[in-house]
Motif scaffolding. Structure first.
Motif, PDB file in Angstrom:
ATOM      1  N   ASP A   1      42.274   9.714 -16.676  1.00  0.00           N
ATOM      2  CA  ASP A   1      42.940  11.015 -16.541  1.00  0.00           C
ATOM      3  C   ASP A   1      44.385  10.890 -17.015  1.00  0.00           C
ATOM      4  N   ALA A   2      44.635  11.320 -18.241  1.00  0.00           N
ATOM      5  CA  ALA A   2      45.972  11.149 -18.828  1.00  0.00           C
ATOM      6  C   ALA A   2      47.036  11.918 -18.055  1.00  0.00           C
ATOM      7  N   LYS A   3      46.666  13.033 -17.460  1.00  0.00           N
ATOM      8  CA  LYS A   3      47.641  13.825 -16.708  1.00  0.00           C
ATOM      9  C   LYS A   3      48.014  13.182 -15.371  1.00  0.00           C
ATOM     10  N   GLY A   4      47.229  12.205 -14.939  1.00  0.00           N
ATOM     11  CA  GLY A   4      47.486  11.585 -13.648  1.00  0.00           C
ATOM     12  C   GLY A   4      48.369  10.359 -13.708  1.00  0.00           C
ATOM     13  N   THR A   5      48.818   9.950 -14.890  1.00  0.00           N
ATOM     14  CA  THR A   5      49.628   8.744 -15.010  1.00  0.00           C
ATOM     15  C   THR A   5      51.079   9.035 -14.637  1.00  0.00           C
TER      16      THR A   5
ATOM     17  N   ASN B   1      49.261   5.689 -21.352  1.00  0.00           N
ATOM     18  CA  ASN B   1      48.256   6.625 -21.858  1.00  0.00           C
ATOM     19  C   ASN B   1      47.841   6.276 -23.288  1.00  0.00           C
TER      20      ASN B   1
ATOM     21  N   GLU C   1      42.284  14.798 -21.322  1.00  0.00           N
ATOM     22  CA  GLU C   1      43.637  15.355 -21.365  1.00  0.00           C
ATOM     23  C   GLU C   1      43.754  16.618 -20.519  1.00  0.00           C
ATOM     24  N   ASP C   2      42.610  17.173 -20.094  1.00  0.00           N
ATOM     25  CA  ASP C   2      42.604  18.407 -19.314  1.00  0.00           C
ATOM     26  C   ASP C   2      42.769  18.112 -17.823  1.00  0.00           C
ATOM     27  N   PRO C   3      43.204  19.085 -17.047  1.00  0.00           N
ATOM     28  CA  PRO C   3      43.355  18.899 -15.585  1.00  0.00           C
ATOM     29  C   PRO C   3      42.011  19.041 -14.875  1.00  0.00           C
TER      30      PRO C   3
END
Length: 341
Positions: free
Chosen positions: A296-300, A260, A278-280
């Protein structure tokens, strides 16, 4: 080409991507769309443009001309590249936005009609001078190029991801699946098409398909030739696509947080093409984005010692913006050639 005047652009195909190219070009000062070729009626093409544009009041129809305050674009009822007299309009470059005419013969038809250069919005079927993705291999562009591809939205998103990560990590191999909105060449109802799965209703099914990105990847990023398998899942969504990529890294100490951070740095390095969210978010949140990749940082996720899974979002508007960037790149090369002569 005279560097003091706008690039004279011709567009073939006024579907969604063609309309997005037109809208973005209309908002710029360095590009003038002088002609649009499409089989549709002028009033319907104008209606469709207004229905999607951010500022529909900017676009007027004057007979067979689509107009804004700074340009008049002739609408031509044309079915194939061979029918279009581009020389009449003194175009500098033609963007074939149909997604249909991808062969060398089709591109040669544009050139025979007077287009000095043709740029297709898809990956090619066969011979081509160059596949260019801005901010990755712009330096490979040659002023002698006549038949050019700007890859595809999926290929561009994948190449940007791989390019940024490979600057910091050694990527041994990988697999990419694009969870893709259904396309205009798919059937609304079950209808006999080019293959079994694509003959099924697009709004009713998840339809697995192959993707040409893997075949052309080595032309853009030579170090990845033959290393990444690519496929598609067309889903019942009209717009917005998701890039699901799993990579094998040689360093087992790399974490999801490390990946990320590298992508955040990459977004700063390529601010016109890449952003990190950074949001979903979900697919409808990316509509209207002019980025080629919204990472999508939350998907890593990290799986095992060497596997990293990433998610990225994109839509066709970002690709329309990159097509114009490629047109600008070649206009700059023409200007440099003129200045040197």
């Amino acid at each position: 080409m005279n560097g003091t005047r706008p690039i004279r652009l011709g567009i073939m195909g006024f579907g969604q991507t063609g309309r997005q190219i037109y809208e973005l070009a209309s908002a710029s000062s360095d590009i003038e769309v002088v002609a649009v070729a499409d089989v549709g009626r002028a009033d319907i093409l104008h209606y469709l443009l207004q229905s999607e544009a951010k500022n529909p009041e900017l676009f007027r129809l004057d007979g067979n001309f689509l107009c804004t305050d700074r340009q008049r674009s002739r609408l031509m009822s044309i079915d194939t590249p061979a029918e279009m007299p581009w020389d009449v309009f003194e175009v500098d470059i033609v963007i074939d936005a149909t997604g249909i005419y991808r062969s060398e013969a089709d591109m040669q038809s544009h050139l025979a009609g007077g287009a000095p250069r043709v740029l297709i919005r898809t990956l090619p079927e066969d011979t081509i001078d160059r596949v260019i993705i801005p901010e990755i291999n712009s330096g490979a562009a040659d002023v002698r190029d006549r038949m050019i591809s700007a890859a595809s939205p999926t290929t561009t998103a994948l190449c940007l991801l791989l390019h940024i990560l490979s600057e910091q990590f050694v990527v041994e191999c990988g697999s990419m699946t694009t969870v893709h909105a259904y396309t205009s060449d798919q059937a609304l109802q079950d209808y006999a098409g080019s293959d079994y799965r694509r003959s099924r209703s697009a709004p009713k099914n998840i339809i697995p398909n192959g993707h040409d990105a893997g075949r052309w990847l080595g032309h853009i990023l030579p170090s990845f030739a033959g290393k990444v398998h690519t496929s598609t899942l067309n889903v019942p969504v009209q717009e917005g696509c998701l890039l699901d990529t799993t990579l094998v890294l040689d360093d087992d100490t790399v974490t999801a947080a490390d990946v990320n951070e590298v992508m955040r740095a990459g977004a700063k390095k390529y601010p016109h093409s890449v952003a990190v969210v950074e949001d979903p978010i979900v697919s409808s949140d990316v509509l209207g984005s002019e980025y080629s990749l919204l990472f999508d940082a939350k998907g890593t996720l990290k799986a095992g010692e060497h596997f990293i899974k990433t998610l990225g979002w994109y839509e066709t508007r970002g690709h329309a913006a990159r097509l114009l960037d490629v047109a600008r790149l070649y206009a700059s090369l023409d200007q440099q050639k003129e200045a040197a002569s």
